[in-house]
Design an enzyme around this catalytic site. Sequence first.
Site, PDB file in Angstrom:
ATOM      1  N   LYS A   1      43.096  18.423   4.873  1.00 20.85           N
ATOM      2  CA  LYS A   1      43.304  17.024   5.315  1.00 20.85           C
ATOM      3  C   LYS A   1      44.732  16.526   5.091  1.00 20.85           C
ATOM      4  O   LYS A   1      44.955  15.533   4.392  1.00 20.85           O
ATOM      5  CB  LYS A   1      42.310  16.093   4.641  1.00 20.85           C
ATOM      6  CG  LYS A   1      40.882  16.376   5.063  1.00 20.85           C
ATOM      7  CD  LYS A   1      39.987  15.179   4.941  1.00 20.85           C
ATOM      8  CE  LYS A   1      38.569  15.502   5.322  1.00 20.85           C
ATOM      9  NZ  LYS A   1      37.916  16.513   4.460  1.00 20.85           N
TER      10      LYS A   1
HETATM   11  O1  LIG Z   1      36.845  17.108   7.141  1.00 24.34           O
HETATM   12  C1  LIG Z   1      35.750  17.301   6.622  1.00 24.34           C
HETATM   13  O2  LIG Z   1      35.280  18.437   6.527  1.00 24.34           O
HETATM   14  C2  LIG Z   1      34.925  16.143   6.250  1.00 24.34           C
HETATM   15  C3  LIG Z   1      35.046  15.036   7.049  1.00 24.34           C
HETATM   16  C4  LIG Z   1      34.063  14.021   6.979  1.00 24.34           C
HETATM   17  O3  LIG Z   1      34.046  13.091   7.753  1.00 24.34           O
HETATM   18  N1  LIG Z   1      33.088  14.154   6.044  1.00 24.34           N
HETATM   19  C5  LIG Z   1      33.012  15.210   5.187  1.00 24.34           C
HETATM   20  O4  LIG Z   1      32.052  15.269   4.389  1.00 24.34           O
HETATM   21  N2  LIG Z   1      33.969  16.182   5.225  1.00 24.34           N
HETATM   22  C6  LIG Z   1      33.968  17.296   4.242  1.00 24.34           C
HETATM   23  O5  LIG Z   1      32.803  18.090   4.444  1.00 24.34           O
HETATM   24  C7  LIG Z   1      32.233  18.490   3.186  1.00 24.34           C
HETATM   25  C8  LIG Z   1      30.856  17.899   3.075  1.00 24.34           C
HETATM   26  O6  LIG Z   1      30.197  18.375   1.945  1.00 24.34           O
HETATM   27  P1  LIG Z   1      28.621  18.207   1.727  1.00 24.34           P
HETATM   28  O7  LIG Z   1      28.318  16.752   1.863  1.00 24.34           O
HETATM   29  O8  LIG Z   1      28.398  18.728   0.342  1.00 24.34           O
HETATM   30  O9  LIG Z   1      27.930  19.034   2.783  1.00 24.34           O
HETATM   31  C9  LIG Z   1      33.232  18.046   2.121  1.00 24.34           C
HETATM   32  O10 LIG Z   1      34.161  19.093   1.913  1.00 24.34           O
HETATM   33  C10 LIG Z   1      33.931  16.864   2.778  1.00 24.34           C
HETATM   34  O11 LIG Z   1      35.250  16.681   2.273  1.00 24.34           O
END
Ligand SMILES: O=C(O)c1cc(=O)[nH]c(=O)n1[C@@H]1O[C@H](COP(=O)(O)O)[C@@H](O)[C@H]1O
Length: 320
Positions: free
Chosen positions: A112
């Site tokens: 990011k």
């Molecule tokens: O860019 C991302 O991957 C991201 C964007 C977003 O809008 N929401 C989001 O959850 N993420 C990332 O996706 C992952 C979600 O993790 P879980 O919620 O554990 O599945 C984390 O690494 C967040 O930083």
Amino acid sequence: MDRLIEAIEAKQNPSVVGLDPTEALVPAQIVASFAEEISEQVEDPAEAPAMQLSVAFFEFNRAIIDAVADIVPAVKPQIAMYEALGPAGIDAYTMTCEYAKQKGLYVLGDVKRGDIGSTAAAYAHHLSGVGLDDTAYDPWHEDAVTVNPYLGTDGITPFIDAATANDKDIFVLVRTSNPSSSELQELELASGERVYEHVADLVEGWGAETIGKNGYSHVGAVVGATHPEEGKALRARMPHTFFLVPGYGAQGGTAQGVAGMFDRDGMGALVNSSRGIIGAWKKSDKYSESMSADDALDLVAESAREAAKDMRDNLRAVLP
Ligand SMILES: O=C(O)c1cc(=O)[nH]c(=O)n1[C@@H]1O[C@H](COP(=O)(O)O)[C@@H](O)[C@H]1O
């Protein structure tokens, strides 16, 4: 995106395993098993806990990668979890990326980044390699990175240039999954459109010159699984933009909810789950605090594989 699309087709699975380890997600006996080895290596004992956790993160990731490499096309290591441990954590991050790549997986580095042009050019070395000649040495082993668009075109261009020159990709935040995302992203502009819709149009435009043989550009978009209706509308609005869809599982996103974010061929999106897969062992009744580190690692791997298979099957069930 052509390489990613081929990997998704080969596995018949549009999902990505997020490698976001934390102390709470790694069984304590795995961390403890490295205590002696690390205490003998460190010069300053204050370094030991971060080093121990970093080594444990890598072993944890390696077990998960081995367990899912034949069923998922990609992994998404979240750099924040590794940066939290300092240089040893960064080593665990790059070793994880390298290992996943050796296993044939597409590696999406969730970093990011976003800054003014000159600084973005330095960040873009994640995709172009580092050193005096820019190319010879690629310590990051990433196929793609996530990028923040808040600084506008000059903050994005260096990433697009590095991605296209090296057959890699970027995924730009458009509609994020988190609850507060509406504070900025849903604001209405004088034109009547929302901020995220305007960002979506910019992203589709940024990729326009880089469309590959499958119809998708090197510039993808991040669209949260927690916004099913908006995601569906964005799919129509951004026909050449591949989606990374995080928020499945732990944040409440479902297969039904993300179905509209795919194109008519069931392509066009890659759905992420991190905690739902790497933390699946926590829901297993086989876990016990008294089990050995090796047995705990086996349980982590077995549980992650089952969770990844369930996710794949749930997604397959809603796709054409
Ligand atoms: O860019 C991302 O991957 C991201 C964007 C977003 O809008 N929401 C989001 O959850 N993420 C990332 O996706 C992952 C979600 O993790 P879980 O919620 O554990 O599945 C984390 O690494 C967040 O930083």
